[in-house]
Design an enzyme around this catalytic site. Structure first.
Site, short mmCIF file in Angstrom:
data_model
loop_
_atom_site.label_atom_id
_atom_site.label_comp_id
_atom_site.label_asym_id
_atom_site.label_seq_id
_atom_site.Cartn_x
_atom_site.Cartn_y
_atom_site.Cartn_z
N ASN A 59 0.86 -1.19 0.00
CA ASN A 59 0.00 0.00 0.00
C ASN A 59 0.89 1.24 0.00
O ASN A 59 2.11 1.14 -0.03
CB ASN A 59 -0.95 -0.02 1.21
CG ASN A 59 -0.16 -0.10 2.50
OD1 ASN A 59 0.59 0.79 2.84
ND2 ASN A 59 -0.32 -1.21 3.23
N LYS A 108 9.09 -16.94 -11.01
CA LYS A 108 8.29 -15.83 -11.55
C LYS A 108 7.06 -16.35 -12.31
O LYS A 108 7.19 -17.23 -13.17
CB LYS A 108 9.18 -15.01 -12.50
CG LYS A 108 8.51 -13.78 -13.01
CD LYS A 108 9.43 -13.02 -13.93
CE LYS A 108 8.65 -11.93 -14.66
NZ LYS A 108 9.38 -11.36 -15.76
N PHE A 136 -4.29 3.12 14.78
CA PHE A 136 -4.65 4.13 13.79
C PHE A 136 -5.75 3.53 12.91
O PHE A 136 -5.87 2.31 12.79
CB PHE A 136 -3.44 4.51 12.91
CG PHE A 136 -2.62 5.63 13.47
CD1 PHE A 136 -1.80 5.42 14.57
CD2 PHE A 136 -2.66 6.90 12.90
CE1 PHE A 136 -1.03 6.46 15.10
CE2 PHE A 136 -1.89 7.94 13.41
CZ PHE A 136 -1.08 7.72 14.51
N LYS A 165 -13.56 -0.04 15.49
CA LYS A 165 -12.25 -0.67 15.70
C LYS A 165 -11.82 -0.56 17.16
O LYS A 165 -11.18 -1.46 17.70
CB LYS A 165 -11.19 -0.02 14.78
CG LYS A 165 -11.34 -0.53 13.35
CD LYS A 165 -10.44 0.18 12.37
CE LYS A 165 -10.77 -0.32 10.96
NZ LYS A 165 -10.18 0.42 9.88
N LYS A 186 -11.16 -4.23 18.61
CA LYS A 186 -9.75 -4.58 18.83
C LYS A 186 -9.34 -4.38 20.29
O LYS A 186 -8.19 -4.58 20.64
CB LYS A 186 -8.86 -3.79 17.87
CG LYS A 186 -9.23 -4.02 16.39
CD LYS A 186 -8.15 -3.59 15.43
CE LYS A 186 -8.62 -3.70 13.98
NZ LYS A 186 -7.55 -3.87 13.01
O1 PMT Z 1 2.91 6.02 6.56
P1 PMT Z 1 2.30 7.32 6.09
O2 PMT Z 1 2.49 7.54 4.60
O3 PMT Z 1 2.76 8.48 6.92
O4 PMT Z 1 0.73 7.19 6.29
C1 PMT Z 1 0.20 7.15 7.57
C2 PMT Z 1 -0.99 6.17 7.65
C3 PMT Z 1 -2.12 6.64 6.77
C4 PMT Z 1 -0.54 4.76 7.22
C5 PMT Z 1 -1.41 6.14 9.17
O5 PMT Z 1 -1.79 7.41 9.55
C6 PMT Z 1 -2.56 5.17 9.40
O6 PMT Z 1 -3.72 5.51 9.31
N1 PMT Z 1 -2.24 3.88 9.76
C7 PMT Z 1 -3.19 2.80 9.89
C8 PMT Z 1 -3.55 2.30 8.52
C9 PMT Z 1 -4.44 1.10 8.58
O7 PMT Z 1 -4.01 0.06 8.14
O8 PMT Z 1 -5.57 1.22 9.17
P2 PMT Z 1 -6.63 0.02 9.33
O9 PMT Z 1 -7.89 0.72 9.57
O10 PMT Z 1 -6.55 -0.92 8.19
O11 PMT Z 1 -6.13 -0.77 10.62
C10 PMT Z 1 -6.52 -0.39 11.93
C11 PMT Z 1 -5.43 -0.70 12.92
O12 PMT Z 1 -5.22 -2.13 12.96
C12 PMT Z 1 -4.10 -0.07 12.59
O13 PMT Z 1 -3.52 0.36 13.79
C13 PMT Z 1 -3.29 -1.21 11.99
O14 PMT Z 1 -1.89 -1.09 12.26
C14 PMT Z 1 -3.87 -2.43 12.71
N2 PMT Z 1 -3.81 -3.68 11.94
C15 PMT Z 1 -4.49 -3.79 10.76
C16 PMT Z 1 -4.44 -5.01 10.08
C17 PMT Z 1 -3.69 -6.07 10.61
N3 PMT Z 1 -3.61 -7.25 9.98
N4 PMT Z 1 -3.05 -5.93 11.77
C18 PMT Z 1 -3.10 -4.74 12.45
O15 PMT Z 1 -2.49 -4.61 13.51
#
Ligand code: PMT
Length: 402
Positions: A210, A289, A323, A337, A341
């Site tokens: 991503n 590949k 986040f 969330k 979580k």
């Molecule tokens: O890195 P930058 O370019 O500065 O951008 C910052 C950002 C947009 C990445 C950051 O601000 C942000 O929003 N990070 C969380 C992105 C995200 O994956 O959000 P989510 O809604 O999909 O996940 C929610 C939370 O669960 C996050 O804390 C994530 O780390 C966590 N997660 C998600 C999936 C997974 N399999 N395991 C996790 O721990």
């Protein structure tokens, strides 16, 4: 200024060794108890006696010369020190430390140390600019080692440029600041921050990922370190420098990140999950590949483990901050969330808007907490925002009693 402070000075072989003698003098005058270890090449420039006289302590240079049979000298010295200085640090000693090589008294002691290590390089300007030296310095930054950058000027080799050992007065002042700095609100706490994207391999040349640049997560790590925390940054593949005072662990996939975070979880006080972790990965990784064929192709995906949810289910004393990157219904999804979580705070960014979220230098977020807590932060540079976010959490939580 340095009364009762124990400083271990590791001296490696360059012409700047003469300045290390002055450094011992300055540190001792400031009240520090200084012990010195020399490499074999350092002894080619200055006799150990000079350091012995200045420090009023034995000087060490031979791993096998055990002066006290009740201890092992390199372990004992490593345990003794409050701070270890490597000054002057040659390209050789930097390379050895970066690669875990321990083949003399200086390097065995450095590997056995748990005290902070500061490295003050001194070498020819072209050596300092060499990609191998830069690589080793980057790696040591990632291990949490602090550097006192060389200054510019006339070098002993005849060149003019960057490579002069920083002046003893300046190094002594920095050491003094280190010991007299007021503790921050996170001093004594361990903060684990995740940052960047993950990569989920399809075959040896392709992966799913991503747009996360790591900027927000690195800013969170930097802010945590500035507030005094022992900070571990678990980072997906990005090309950002390691913030000062932060230990970095590089990972690639969601599974790698899962393992790295779990390994740090038991004694973490705060976990900040800024990383954009893949929710799905290819079910099978092709070993060679994948060749194109006529017609459509379907990539079968399977779910990755949700790291944050796993942490939430195992939560004891830890404070968990997640986040949420959303493009619509931001509040609803973010609050969902928070519950699902079992985290303490969710920091939501609306990544459909300009200048925020992925790869931007700025961000605007809303923080959601338990008991309907909600606070908005307007658009600002990510480092400024990161500091404000952690300060908010420090203020709201009784961090030291957790
Ligand atoms: O890195 P930058 O370019 O500065 O951008 C910052 C950002 C947009 C990445 C950051 O601000 C942000 O929003 N990070 C969380 C992105 C995200 O994956 O959000 P989510 O809604 O999909 O996940 C929610 C939370 O669960 C996050 O804390 C994530 O780390 C966590 N997660 C998600 C999936 C997974 N399999 N395991 C996790 O721990």
């Amino acid at each position: 200024m340095l009364e009762n402070r124990k400083i271990l000075l590791c001296v490696s072989g360059g012409i700047a060794v003469y300045k290390a003698v002055a450094l011992v003098s300055k540190l001792s005058q400031a009240g520090a108890d200084v012990k010195v270890i020399m490499t074999e090449s350092a002894r080619e420039f200055v006799q150990p006696l000079a350091f012995q006289v200045m420090s009023r302590n034995d000087v060490y240079f031979d791993t096998f010369d055990e002066k006290d049979s009740s201890v092992i000298a390199h372990i004992d010295l490593a345990d003794w020190a409050d701070l270890i200085l490597v000054a002057p640090a040659t390209a050789n000693v930097i390379g050895k430390l970066a690669n875990g090589i321990a083949d003399d008294m200086v390097t065995t002691t450095l590997l056995a140390a748990t005290a902070p290590i500061w490295v003050a390089p001194a070498m020819n300007v072209h050596m300092y600019d060499h990609p191998a030296v830069k690589r080793n310095i980057d790696r040591l930054y990632g291990d949490g080692i602090r550097f006192i950058e060389p200054s510019e000027g006339f070098l002993a080799c005849g060149y003019v440029g960057k490579g002069r050992l920083e002046e003893p007065e300046k190094i002594t002042a920095l050491v003094g600041e280190h010991f007299t700095a007021a503790p921050g609100p996170l001093t004594g706490k361990k903060v684990v921050v995740t940052a960047g994207p993950t990569r989920e391999r399809i075959d040896p040349v392709r992966f799913l990922t991503n747009f996360s640049s790591g900027k927000m997560g690195y800013a969170m790590a930097q802010a945590a370190a500035e507030l005094g925390a022992e900070t571990i940054l678990i980072s997906g593949p990005v090309s950002l420098p390691v913030p000062a005072g932060v230990k970095r662990v590089m990972v690639e996939s969601a599974k790698d990140m899962y393992d790295a975070v779990l390994a740090q979880y038991d004694n973490a006080d705060i976990v900040v999950k800024t990383a954009a972790v893949a929710d799905y990965r290819p079910k099978h990784i092709a070993s060679s590949k994948v060749k194109k064929k006529d017609g459509e192709s379907v990539l079968e995906l399977e779910r990755t483990d949700d790291i944050l949810k796993t942490l939430g289910s195992m939560k004891q004393h830890q404070l968990l901050i997640g986040f949420a990157a959303e493009t619509n219904d931001v509040d609803t999804y973010a609050k969902g969330k928070l519950e699902k979580k079992n985290v303490d705070y969710i920091i939501a960014n609306d990544v459909s808007k300009a200048q925020r979220g992925f790869d931007a230098d700025t961000n605007a977020v809303t923080v959601f907490g338990k008991d309907d807590f909600q606070q908005q932060f307007d658009l600002m540079p990510k480092p400024v925002l990161a500091k404000q976010l952690l300060e908010l959490i420090v203020e709201r939580e009784n961090i030291h009693d957790r």
